[in-house]
Design an enzyme around this catalytic site. Sequence first.
Site, PDB file in Angstrom:
ATOM      1  N   ARG A  19       0.717   3.177   6.252  1.00 40.96           N
ATOM      2  CA  ARG A  19      -0.817   2.997   6.226  1.00 40.96           C
ATOM      3  C   ARG A  19      -1.338   3.598   7.703  1.00 40.96           C
ATOM      4  NH1 ARG A  19      -2.592  -2.442   3.785  1.00 40.96           N
ATOM      5  NH2 ARG A  19      -0.594  -2.837   4.728  1.00 40.96           N
ATOM      6  N   ASN A  37      -2.689   0.063  -0.014  1.00 41.67           N
ATOM      7  CA  ASN A  37      -1.380  -0.174  -0.906  1.00 41.67           C
ATOM      8  C   ASN A  37      -1.844  -0.332  -2.325  1.00 41.67           C
ATOM      9  OD1 ASN A  37       0.557   0.076   0.911  1.00 41.67           O
ATOM     10  ND2 ASN A  37       0.718  -2.060   1.756  1.00 41.67           N
TER      11      ASN A  37
END
Length: 752
Positions: A19, A37
């Site tokens: 990320r 996620n």
Amino acid sequence: MLSAKKIQISGLVQGVGFRPFIYKQALKYSLNGWVENRNDGVLIQVEGSAENIEDFIKTIPTSAPTASYIKDIKTNNTERLNFTSFFIKKSENISNKITEISPDIAICTDCLKDLKEQKHRINYPFINCTNCGPRFSIIQDLPYDRAKTTMQKFKMCPICEKEYKDILDRRFHAQPVACNNCGPIYKLETKNFTSENLEEIIDICAELIDSGKIISIKGVGGFFMSCDALNQEAVSNLRKAKARDLKPFAVMCADIETAQEYAEISEDEKISLNSWRRPIVLLKTKKELAKSVCSNMDRTGIILPYMPFHYLLFEKLKSKIIVLTSGNISDNPIIIDDTEAKKFLFPISDALLSYNRDIFNRVDDSVEININKKLRVIRRSRGYVPNPIFLNFNCEGIFAAGAELVNTFCIGKQKQAVMSQHIGDIKNFKTYEFYEESVKRFKQMFRLNIDFAVYDLHPEYFSTKFAKELGVQELAVQHHHAHIASCMAEHGLDEKLIGVAMDGTGLGTDNKIWGGEFFICDYNNFERISHFDYIPIPGGDKATEEPWRTGLSYLYKYFGKDILNQDLDFLKNISEEKINIIISAIDNKLNCPESSSAGRLFDAVSAITNICTISGFHAEAPMRLEASIKSEISEKYDVEIGKIISFKKTLLQIIEDLKNKTSISEISVKFHNTVIFTILETANQIRNKTGLNKIVLSGGSFQNAYLLKNLENILANNKFIVYSHSKLPTNDGGIALGQLAIAAKFRNKTTK
Ligand code: ZN
Ligand code: ZN
Ligand code: FE
């Protein structure tokens, strides 16, 4: 032109700094939106210029974090919502957290640079970042953050904390982040003093190793014992200290150039050596090390430095190549804690080097070999575990107990199978404890609710007994069916095909020992079409340590007592008394289980040719038989192929060759070619009858590079589609996946 896209990325993209990576890329391309996620990967929404979005998507696979694996990227146009920034969304609804645990990663090149440049980390031996450092070895539970690792006792200093919290920093959310001011430290103990000063420690370690001493060193997943690999005396002292077998030692080279001096290294092998997983790679020996390092085998197991400490040590060491063998006593698991190291390793080393961050999960070094230009993992541990294997069907809640000798187990989470690290021979009590403990930990870490247990058909395997005690729905699977299923699952195959298992031992459905097997099978069923002839194995397991017993038994079965009058070197080394005991045991069927094992056939030929009559370590006889091949020729011996495959003629011709003083290398090649021909012919017969064209190869004998390489090529030339193991061990270390796949299919079928 402004545009908006949703991007769905599946694979291993959690717990690996994915990320923050996406965040940085979005900033680079001036895109707004978010990343989140999800159960099956990450979801991204981006808005910005269409061109930038295209470029952004293009760079994802090429510059993604080291330990990530992108299975698939799907993009869709979506409505523009006019975001004013890019941000990381807090993840919700993640039920399947298993991909969050990354394997341990070797130190990265950026950190190696920081090691010399970053003020608070000059020569800091525990330097790490989002792209490198310990992971699985220090993780105690999920979610993966520092408090759930063995780093919890170290409080970050303000500088580390700032880096940890800065999304643009390479150490953003790097859980083991640490520096000279706040992190773990090394401690060296010798017989007369201790030191916690790193500079001093490295000087002393270098001096000790260069002067032929032995040091026990704590690694990522356990302790190792080390000495100069070129110092004959040091190596034999280390052999004596470890006191058990003649198994070749692995060596660590300072760099790839040194490795190239001692071994022939192809481009593919170079990639393996340098990969972030940093395995031991078994390479063709070019220049000999101290004599007993490799026990005269034709391959040397080489590993490159993977901890900051290794690099720091080689800066000071004169020796560019050191032995690095696991720190354990007899067949016990590799030692991970200081008390045990002090008790067992310190007395047999000149110094003990440890550090004050605990190893939670034991992980041995992984081992790889390259056969037919393809990487083959033969011990899957550090760097691989716990990366899941993606299946095409649900396997949630299944526990597969594995085999016994080179045990690993496997658990099922949704459509992913997670293999344990290499456990070892669970007949050993301490190793069995390690097994039990690891199962417990996997259950906890992956939130596994075991409702189905699958195990080997062998009722006496400790893994079988363990699984049966779980008290859930269960299934027993034949050993070689599991081998083939493991290879099928690795390649995503789900159909009827030809399965060829060439293996050591595994219990068959007729209560005999199997291991040279030709199946037609899928996950649900197998039909045994052909197999190697049954031979009595005098003493059962004892015969794997003493291959001459199997050699004698083969000859006795085919040629009777007459064989004792033949002029065979290998029989001259064994007392008449011993020979008579074995013959009478065979005659009276005393502890002489019958076996169709390929491994035993290789043992027998290795013994009869007098290459190896007594084995000093597991599979030494077949390994030496293969290693005796000096040049390749195409001749072979005769063999009778049918429902039962008999090597009577093969052995007769080998004995003739021995009498004619044919070279051992030539005999070995001709024997290997005979086995290859046997497999090809049998496969041809099965194909002619059934039309099946896909052939799956599994079992421990396929660790034999000559066998696998030439077999794959000849099968492919005969228009077979050939599958063999690559990412999973072809030995019993891969079996648990096959058990799991068979169980999943069985359960899906019975609950429909
Ligand atoms: Zn790094
Ligand atoms: Zn710090
Ligand atoms: Fe096996």
